[in-house]
Design a protein around this motif. Structure first.
Motif, PDB file in Angstrom:
ATOM      1  N   ALA A 171      31.229 -33.126 -15.654  1.00 42.36           N
ATOM      2  CA  ALA A 171      30.437 -32.014 -15.096  1.00 42.36           C
ATOM      3  C   ALA A 171      31.058 -30.674 -15.467  1.00 42.36           C
ATOM      4  O   ALA A 171      30.348 -29.703 -15.769  1.00 42.36           O
ATOM      5  CB  ALA A 171      30.332 -32.154 -13.581  1.00 42.36           C
ATOM      6  N   LEU A 172      32.397 -30.607 -15.464  1.00 40.73           N
ATOM      7  CA  LEU A 172      33.084 -29.365 -15.839  1.00 40.73           C
ATOM      8  C   LEU A 172      32.801 -29.016 -17.300  1.00 40.73           C
ATOM      9  O   LEU A 172      32.535 -27.859 -17.633  1.00 40.73           O
ATOM     10  CB  LEU A 172      34.597 -29.526 -15.621  1.00 40.73           C
ATOM     11  N   CYS A 173      32.847 -30.025 -18.166  1.00 41.73           N
ATOM     12  CA  CYS A 173      32.574 -29.790 -19.588  1.00 41.73           C
ATOM     13  C   CYS A 173      31.143 -29.305 -19.805  1.00 41.73           C
ATOM     14  O   CYS A 173      30.901 -28.361 -20.569  1.00 41.73           O
ATOM     15  CB  CYS A 173      32.814 -31.075 -20.374  1.00 41.73           C
ATOM     16  N   VAL A 174      30.207 -29.926 -19.110  1.00 37.21           N
ATOM     17  CA  VAL A 174      28.794 -29.559 -19.263  1.00 37.21           C
ATOM     18  C   VAL A 174      28.535 -28.149 -18.732  1.00 37.21           C
ATOM     19  O   VAL A 174      27.824 -27.359 -19.365  1.00 37.21           O
ATOM     20  CB  VAL A 174      27.887 -30.587 -18.553  1.00 37.21           C
ATOM     21  N   THR A 175      29.121 -27.816 -17.574  1.00 38.94           N
ATOM     22  CA  THR A 175      28.919 -26.462 -17.023  1.00 38.94           C
ATOM     23  C   THR A 175      29.539 -25.404 -17.933  1.00 38.94           C
ATOM     24  O   THR A 175      28.979 -24.316 -18.100  1.00 38.94           O
ATOM     25  CB  THR A 175      29.500 -26.322 -15.601  1.00 38.94           C
TER      26      THR A 175
ATOM     27  N   ALA B 144      36.275 -41.687 -10.565  1.00 40.67           N
ATOM     28  CA  ALA B 144      35.343 -40.723  -9.961  1.00 40.67           C
ATOM     29  C   ALA B 144      35.575 -39.312 -10.500  1.00 40.67           C
ATOM     30  O   ALA B 144      34.632 -38.532 -10.680  1.00 40.67           O
ATOM     31  CB  ALA B 144      35.485 -40.737  -8.440  1.00 40.67           C
ATOM     32  N   ASP B 145      36.840 -38.991 -10.778  1.00 39.86           N
ATOM     33  CA  ASP B 145      37.148 -37.648 -11.264  1.00 39.86           C
ATOM     34  C   ASP B 145      36.765 -37.453 -12.726  1.00 39.86           C
ATOM     35  O   ASP B 145      36.612 -36.314 -13.184  1.00 39.86           O
ATOM     36  CB  ASP B 145      38.634 -37.341 -11.049  1.00 39.86           C
ATOM     37  N   TRP B 146      36.603 -38.545 -13.481  1.00 40.08           N
ATOM     38  CA  TRP B 146      36.096 -38.401 -14.852  1.00 40.08           C
ATOM     39  C   TRP B 146      34.657 -37.879 -14.827  1.00 40.08           C
ATOM     40  O   TRP B 146      34.239 -37.143 -15.719  1.00 40.08           O
ATOM     41  CB  TRP B 146      36.177 -39.724 -15.605  1.00 40.08           C
TER      42      TRP B 146
ATOM     43  N   ILE C 242      34.522 -26.796  -9.534  1.00 42.69           N
ATOM     44  CA  ILE C 242      34.986 -28.071 -10.111  1.00 42.69           C
ATOM     45  C   ILE C 242      36.408 -27.909 -10.660  1.00 42.69           C
ATOM     46  O   ILE C 242      37.252 -28.801 -10.514  1.00 42.69           O
ATOM     47  CB  ILE C 242      34.025 -28.551 -11.214  1.00 42.69           C
ATOM     48  N   SER C 243      36.681 -26.766 -11.282  1.00 49.20           N
ATOM     49  CA  SER C 243      38.033 -26.499 -11.800  1.00 49.20           C
ATOM     50  C   SER C 243      39.051 -26.514 -10.679  1.00 49.20           C
ATOM     51  O   SER C 243      40.144 -27.075 -10.814  1.00 49.20           O
ATOM     52  CB  SER C 243      38.078 -25.139 -12.511  1.00 49.20           C
ATOM     53  N   ARG C 244      38.689 -25.901  -9.549  1.00 44.78           N
ATOM     54  CA  ARG C 244      39.618 -25.878  -8.418  1.00 44.78           C
ATOM     55  C   ARG C 244      39.887 -27.289  -7.917  1.00 44.78           C
ATOM     56  O   ARG C 244      41.020 -27.652  -7.610  1.00 44.78           O
ATOM     57  CB  ARG C 244      39.056 -25.030  -7.282  1.00 44.78           C
ATOM     58  N   HIS C 245      38.831 -28.103  -7.820  1.00 43.32           N
ATOM     59  CA  HIS C 245      38.992 -29.479  -7.337  1.00 43.32           C
ATOM     60  C   HIS C 245      39.904 -30.286  -8.266  1.00 43.32           C
ATOM     61  O   HIS C 245      40.858 -30.937  -7.807  1.00 43.32           O
ATOM     62  CB  HIS C 245      37.622 -30.164  -7.246  1.00 43.32           C
ATOM     63  N   LEU C 246      39.639 -30.227  -9.583  1.00 44.95           N
ATOM     64  CA  LEU C 246      40.406 -31.034 -10.527  1.00 44.95           C
ATOM     65  C   LEU C 246      41.838 -30.535 -10.685  1.00 44.95           C
ATOM     66  O   LEU C 246      42.789 -31.329 -10.712  1.00 44.95           O
ATOM     67  CB  LEU C 246      39.699 -31.054 -11.886  1.00 44.95           C
ATOM     68  N   ALA C 247      42.010 -29.213 -10.789  1.00 46.85           N
ATOM     69  CA  ALA C 247      43.355 -28.655 -10.975  1.00 46.85           C
ATOM     70  C   ALA C 247      44.194 -28.771  -9.702  1.00 46.85           C
ATOM     71  O   ALA C 247      45.423 -28.677  -9.760  1.00 46.85           O
ATOM     72  CB  ALA C 247      43.267 -27.198 -11.418  1.00 46.85           C
TER      73      ALA C 247
END
Length: 289
Positions: free
Chosen positions: A216-220, A209-211, A27-32
């Motif tokens: 999901a990133l915060c929860v993981t 959609a990215d929020w 998820i980090s890779r996708h968002l960053a």
């Protein structure tokens, strides 16, 4: 923490944590790859610090007890160092991919062993130095310097690994005076404050959609740390730590299936040497313990 000795449960929790951390990496890779790394890490740390504060508030003595330390400078530096390492690691995901980045990053236990002498004053015997040497060969096999294909960006996960190793050693040093709860509290709060001071300057609008991905990133992030805490409550670190290498396997599966990355033979060979050297170092620590 009340230490139990349920090794099967501890192993299960460690494997679950590696799955969650691999998802976090993806998820980090996708968002960053779409938004600024500083902003992504900042929002993630807001949630992480809220999680840390909530844990502290529920513990005996509350937030005041968790925040009490005789070494605030060290604790703040640890928190800032970890959040800086995360920024470097996430940036590495975007320019190198998950597999290549993590294959190099997993050498950090060897760096911990190498730096434990100068930082903590611990003795490092020749067997550990031999394992560190083997791990370095593994890193060189992955990076391929002098082969005409060396990418200077490949040094990024190596810098990340060095920063994380230093963070781990400073955490061990801090533990001589502070509890785990205190170190965990300062990790979240100092990281969130320092990251906010930087990240707000790089704020940019995020698609709806990215929020959801950000949530999901915060929860993981929070659940991964919670699983690790429970894991170390269940079993000794030396018994479950070898299973932390499952992180590399899950990340490779994610990188290939979702991001279309390829698994180079050199990466497999180098990562195998690094993991073997890391497991040997862990075994030596257990023998001496």
């Amino acid at each position: 923490m009340s230490q139990q000795n349920n090794i099967p449960a501890g192993i299960g929790l460690m494997i679950a944590a590696t799955i969650v951390f691999a998802l976090q990496d993806g998820i980090s890779r996708h968002l960053a790859g779409t938004y600024n790394t500083y902003m992504v890490v900042m929002i993630r740390y807001w949630f992480f610090s809220a999680f840390v504060i909530a844990l502290a508030a529920r513990a005996p003595g509350g937030i005041r007890a968790a925040a009490r330390t005789q070494q605030p400078g060290l604790q703040i530096f640890r928190g800032v160092l970890l959040v800086a390492e995360i920024c470097v690691a996430v940036y590495g995901f975007t320019v190198l991919g998950l597999i290549e980045s993590l294959a190099v990053f997993i050498c950090y236990p060897l760096l911990v062993a190498a730096l434990s002498g100068p930082v903590l004053g611990e003795s490092v015997g020749w067997r550990r130095w031999a394992a560190i040497g083997v791990g370095c060969i593994g890193v060189l096999i992955i990076l391929q310097p002098g082969m005409g294909v060396f990418d200077p960006l490949a040094v990024i996960p190596l810098i990340s690994a060095f920063m994380f190793a230093l963070y781990a050693l400073l955490t061990r040093y801090a533990a001589r005076q502070d509890t785990t709860a205190t170190s965990f509290f300062w990790t979240g709060v100092a990281g969130a404050v320092s990251m906010t001071a930087v990240g707000l300057w790089f704020w940019e609008p995020m698609a709806r959609a990215d929020w959801a991905w950000m949530a999901a990133l915060c929860v993981t992030g929070a659940s991964g740390h919670w699983l690790l805490i429970k894991c170390y409550e269940m079993a000794e670190a030396s018994a479950v730590q070898p299973f932390a290498y499952f992180h590399l396997m899950w990340t490779a599966i994610l990188g290939i299936s979702v991001f279309g990355e390829t698994l180079r033979p050199e990466v497999v060979a180098g990562a195998t040497l690094i993991v073997a050297a890391g497991l040997f170092t862990l075994w030596r620590e257990r023998q001496q313990g």
